[in-house]
Design a protein around this motif. Sequence first.
Motif, PDB file in Angstrom:
ATOM      1  N   UNK A 192       0.836  -1.203   0.000  1.00  0.00           N
ATOM      2  CA  UNK A 192       0.000   0.000   0.000  1.00  0.00           C
ATOM      3  C   UNK A 192       0.875   1.259   0.000  1.00  0.00           C
ATOM      4  N   UNK A 193       1.949   1.219   0.763  1.00  0.00           N
ATOM      5  CA  UNK A 193       2.871   2.355   0.850  1.00  0.00           C
ATOM      6  C   UNK A 193       3.436   2.697  -0.523  1.00  0.00           C
ATOM      7  N   UNK A 194       3.891   1.685  -1.259  1.00  0.00           N
ATOM      8  CA  UNK A 194       4.492   1.933  -2.570  1.00  0.00           C
ATOM      9  C   UNK A 194       3.455   2.416  -3.582  1.00  0.00           C
ATOM     10  N   UNK A 195       2.254   1.872  -3.488  1.00  0.00           N
ATOM     11  CA  UNK A 195       1.188   2.331  -4.400  1.00  0.00           C
ATOM     12  C   UNK A 195       0.907   3.810  -4.178  1.00  0.00           C
ATOM     13  N   UNK A 196       0.771   4.204  -2.924  1.00  0.00           N
ATOM     14  CA  UNK A 196       0.482   5.609  -2.615  1.00  0.00           C
ATOM     15  C   UNK A 196       1.645   6.530  -2.972  1.00  0.00           C
ATOM     16  N   UNK A 197       2.866   6.026  -2.802  1.00  0.00           N
ATOM     17  CA  UNK A 197       4.050   6.853  -3.038  1.00  0.00           C
ATOM     18  C   UNK A 197       4.376   7.011  -4.518  1.00  0.00           C
ATOM     19  N   UNK A 198       4.234   5.922  -5.283  1.00  0.00           N
ATOM     20  CA  UNK A 198       4.758   5.916  -6.647  1.00  0.00           C
ATOM     21  C   UNK A 198       3.706   6.037  -7.751  1.00  0.00           C
ATOM     22  N   UNK A 199       2.508   5.565  -7.511  1.00  0.00           N
ATOM     23  CA  UNK A 199       1.506   5.555  -8.584  1.00  0.00           C
ATOM     24  C   UNK A 199       1.228   6.966  -9.108  1.00  0.00           C
ATOM     25  N   UNK A 200       1.374   7.127 -10.425  1.00  0.00           N
ATOM     26  CA  UNK A 200       1.145   8.397 -11.128  1.00  0.00           C
ATOM     27  C   UNK A 200       2.098   9.506 -10.670  1.00  0.00           C
ATOM     28  N   UNK A 201       3.192   9.138 -10.052  1.00  0.00           N
ATOM     29  CA  UNK A 201       4.174  10.121  -9.596  1.00  0.00           C
ATOM     30  C   UNK A 201       5.557   9.921 -10.219  1.00  0.00           C
ATOM     31  N   UNK A 202       5.651   9.047 -11.196  1.00  0.00           N
ATOM     32  CA  UNK A 202       6.952   8.760 -11.796  1.00  0.00           C
ATOM     33  C   UNK A 202       6.920   9.015 -13.302  1.00  0.00           C
ATOM     34  N   UNK A 203       8.118   9.160 -13.892  1.00  0.00           N
ATOM     35  CA  UNK A 203       8.224   9.334 -15.329  1.00  0.00           C
ATOM     36  C   UNK A 203       7.970   8.015 -16.045  1.00  0.00           C
ATOM     37  N   UNK A 204       7.456   8.096 -17.240  1.00  0.00           N
ATOM     38  CA  UNK A 204       7.263   6.902 -18.050  1.00  0.00           C
ATOM     39  C   UNK A 204       8.631   6.327 -18.432  1.00  0.00           C
ATOM     40  N   UNK A 205       8.795   5.037 -18.246  1.00  0.00           N
ATOM     41  CA  UNK A 205      10.075   4.386 -18.512  1.00  0.00           C
ATOM     42  C   UNK A 205      10.101   3.860 -19.947  1.00  0.00           C
ATOM     43  N   UNK A 206      10.168   4.775 -20.900  1.00  0.00           N
ATOM     44  CA  UNK A 206      10.082   4.400 -22.307  1.00  0.00           C
ATOM     45  C   UNK A 206      11.235   3.525 -22.756  1.00  0.00           C
ATOM     46  N   UNK A 207      12.371   3.654 -22.102  1.00  0.00           N
ATOM     47  CA  UNK A 207      13.543   2.883 -22.527  1.00  0.00           C
ATOM     48  C   UNK A 207      13.759   1.632 -21.674  1.00  0.00           C
ATOM     49  N   UNK A 208      12.791   1.320 -20.819  1.00  0.00           N
ATOM     50  CA  UNK A 208      12.825   0.095 -20.015  1.00  0.00           C
ATOM     51  C   UNK A 208      14.075   0.013 -19.139  1.00  0.00           C
ATOM     52  N   UNK A 209      14.537   1.152 -18.657  1.00  0.00           N
ATOM     53  CA  UNK A 209      15.750   1.192 -17.840  1.00  0.00           C
ATOM     54  C   UNK A 209      15.541   0.398 -16.557  1.00  0.00           C
ATOM     55  N   UNK A 210      16.465  -0.501 -16.254  1.00  0.00           N
ATOM     56  CA  UNK A 210      16.413  -1.272 -15.024  1.00  0.00           C
ATOM     57  C   UNK A 210      15.458  -2.449 -15.047  1.00  0.00           C
ATOM     58  N   UNK A 211      14.780  -2.699 -16.179  1.00  0.00           N
ATOM     59  CA  UNK A 211      13.818  -3.798 -16.236  1.00  0.00           C
ATOM     60  C   UNK A 211      14.412  -5.074 -16.803  1.00  0.00           C
ATOM     61  N   UNK A 212      15.558  -4.954 -17.470  1.00  0.00           N
ATOM     62  CA  UNK A 212      16.143  -6.120 -18.120  1.00  0.00           C
ATOM     63  C   UNK A 212      15.536  -6.397 -19.479  1.00  0.00           C
ATOM     64  N   UNK A 213      14.567  -5.565 -19.889  1.00  0.00           N
ATOM     65  CA  UNK A 213      13.928  -5.722 -21.199  1.00  0.00           C
ATOM     66  C   UNK A 213      14.557  -4.737 -22.176  1.00  0.00           C
ATOM     67  N   UNK A 214      15.093  -5.233 -23.258  1.00  0.00           N
ATOM     68  CA  UNK A 214      15.716  -4.343 -24.238  1.00  0.00           C
ATOM     69  C   UNK A 214      14.668  -3.822 -25.208  1.00  0.00           C
TER      70      UNK A 214
END
Length: 229
Positions: A192-214
Amino acid sequence: FSIIKRQKEFLKYYKKNSINFNKVLQENNKNQIIIYANYQPEATSFPEGSEYLNHIDIVLKLRKIGYSKKIYYKEHPATEMYTDNPSIFLTKTSNYKNVSFLKHLNNYNCHFIKNDLNFKNSQKKMDNFIVITITGTIAIERALLGYKTIICGNPYFIDMPGIIHINDIKVKNDIDKIDFSFDNKIKNDSRKYLVNLLSNNTLRNSFRIGTGITIDKTYNDMLKFLDLI
């Protein structure tokens, strides 16, 4: 070249002097401490660490409050990276990490754990160990699994359920009083903490940085994205 040479010597010493975690489990001691090293740049550019810029600082803190048992130390796997793609530069693994650093840890009764350790595969491992990190996201991962972690710096998740700051530990008995076993409330509340903190508050990760997906993006695409930001 001197940086590469120092890193190679560091890794050689660490691997030669590290032990398999199964050997540690045979000791069957409760509340053993293991320091999970961060993947951090050189100490001078690590402001989130606050007063704890170096893992030796953590060990000194623990010894100062009277903790006399062995302290286990697990290095971050990224220390084995010599380059940091797509950057053309050398890895940003802490420049202070060298053989002298490891020998200092040895002097304070610290023992190195091989990098194949994975807490997520065994509840027994989690229940037996107190994990300490400066600002490592291992604290987030453990909270989501329902476990407490001691942190030393000032990361953005400092008030997350399951997080204990080392400055709140004044004497050895403070560690002994903490229940480090699985807690379903921490597991649920941390989500719940992470949902409230991060949801709609971060930049779109268009380059998949840190996901391991190229993803295939051209240089011009990257410039357009930066302009958009």
